[in-house]
Enzyme design. Sequence first.
Site, mmCIF file in Angstrom:
data_model
loop_
_atom_site.group_PDB
_atom_site.id
_atom_site.type_symbol
_atom_site.label_atom_id
_atom_site.label_comp_id
_atom_site.label_asym_id
_atom_site.label_seq_id
_atom_site.Cartn_x
_atom_site.Cartn_y
_atom_site.Cartn_z
ATOM 1 N N ASP A 33 1.562 4.686 3.927
ATOM 2 C CA ASP A 33 2.018 5.639 4.684
ATOM 3 C C ASP A 33 2.992 5.544 3.864
ATOM 4 O O ASP A 33 4.675 5.475 4.497
ATOM 5 C CB ASP A 33 2.431 4.048 5.521
ATOM 6 C CG ASP A 33 1.302 3.292 6.327
ATOM 7 O OD1 ASP A 33 0.205 4.033 6.708
ATOM 8 O OD2 ASP A 33 1.947 2.546 7.654
ATOM 9 N N GLU A 77 -3.528 4.467 15.475
ATOM 10 C CA GLU A 77 -2.177 4.267 14.506
ATOM 11 C C GLU A 77 -1.341 5.176 13.964
ATOM 12 O O GLU A 77 -2.180 6.623 13.451
ATOM 13 C CB GLU A 77 -1.907 2.722 14.119
ATOM 14 C CG GLU A 77 -2.987 2.842 12.999
ATOM 15 C CD GLU A 77 -1.968 1.571 12.675
ATOM 16 O OE1 GLU A 77 -2.545 0.779 13.406
ATOM 17 O OE2 GLU A 77 -3.618 1.537 11.989
#
Length: 392
Positions: free
Chosen positions: A59, A237
């Site tokens: 991420d 997500e």
Amino acid sequence: MLSNKLRTLVLVLGAALVDIKGVGAAPASQGSWKSALSQVFETTDRLPLPNLGNLVAHDPNIVQHDDHYYLFKGGHHVPIFKADNLSGPWAQIGTVLDDNSIIDVGNRSRPWAPTTIFKNGTFYCYYTLSTHGSRNSAIGVATTTKLDGTPWKDHGAVIRTGEGKGSDVFPFTQTNAIDASFITDQETGKSYLNYGSFWHNIWQIPLADDLLSIEEPQHPDAVQLTFMPDQKVKPEEGSWMSYHDGYYYTWFSRGQCCKFGEKEGGFPSRGQEYNIHVGRSRNVRGPFVDKDGDSLVDGGGTAVYASNHGLVYAPGGLGVLAGNDSTPDILYYHYLNTSIGFKDGDARLGWNVLKYEDGWPEVTSVSAGSIFSLPSWLYLTTLMGFWLCIWS
Ligand SMILES: *[C@@H]1O[C@H](CO)[C@@H](O)[C@H](O)[C@H]1NC(C)=O
Ligand SMILES: *[C@@H]1O[C@H](CO)[C@@H](O)[C@H](O)[C@H]1NC(C)=O
Ligand SMILES: *[C@@H]1O[C@H](CO)[C@@H](O)[C@H](O)[C@H]1NC(C)=O
Ligand SMILES: *[C@@H]1O[C@H](CO)[C@@H](O)[C@H](O)[C@H]1NC(C)=O
Ligand SMILES: *[C@@H]1O[C@H](CO)[C@@H](O)[C@H](O)[C@H]1NC(C)=O
């Protein structure tokens, strides 16, 4: 309807078959293990390979400031790295938090999925605290005025779901407060927080002017950005929102993000691993549609980047670095290199220059070296256009 159901059945059966082949065949040797995996790896060469970021990151989040790149990632107290080139070398210059988060959720020393923005002289880092598989989550925020050395101030939770202050207010009663992203309306200057995963997927909430809290916390003016209504499990997500030439783009990761190969086999069927989707709207609040006109809240989304070459696996956790008149937009993300390993900690930074076809972003194979010659390409193209105009 029926044909759709049939198709789903065939797909499910097909996927099960791949599962049996890929997963059931116990690895006798490295060789047969690899050939079993080749059944779940996408070998397409239609997508370009990533430019290597040369950094282990899950991420990743990148901010460009004063001619340097700053990278934030999930990890102990949210590490910060700095480089002059997206392909590194990256040097760690510190962490966002100098102690555990003041929010008492999950592992307070190890926030996930930071997103940092710069506004009016201040950096705001939105970070996530949660536990895998739980909706007891929070998005916190910390601020600083300088990235090199100046301590950050932790302001605590912006939103919470599951438990804690404000979690009893819709939509926090149904959603999961993870994976923050941020967008400012080009016309009104108003800023929004996007967040979410699985439970009711991705949402958007107006931020208050201080950017540390939400507007009208008792009745937030929430809109839903993405949803997979037909799926029992809803793996969407890691949202990002970008703006380019009149459109807002909602980006997100779809599929299984992590924990590959942990159990025996342990790989989802081909295509069910993380991949990067997008939809667009003229309005920051949506509704967002994909290239086929399907709404993102009805399962829509155009795939922009996914596993490829049997080498790049499960790319996601993305962001977009906004270009300008002389530099292109850049899509960056984490991915697994199938020749290195599948642990979450093996994920590394990759990036590609984006081009837009009819306002739809596409990844290109343009490399690091050539970005800096783009202006001269643009110059040449403009010059050619000019001569063609004069000529005709
Ligand atoms: C919490 O995160 C730290 C790293 O910041 C790690 O060392 C520790 O094991 C984690 N604790 C738990 C309970 O997972
Ligand atoms: C920008 O920051 C300055 C100094 O901190 C502050 O006085 C001003 O109100 C801020 N402007 C906006 C639009 O928030
Ligand atoms: C575009 O961005 C690059 C890299 O940040 C910067 O060096 C350049 O000055 C910018 N150009 C314009 C026209 O804003
Ligand atoms: C994958 O790893 C191999 C071996 O380390 C390396 O040669 C190759 O460049 C890597 N490719 C990507 C896309 O990461
Ligand atoms: C950035 O790094 C890449 C890969 O090492 C290299 O090809 C490129 O020339 C570098 N760009 C600049 C401006 O240094």
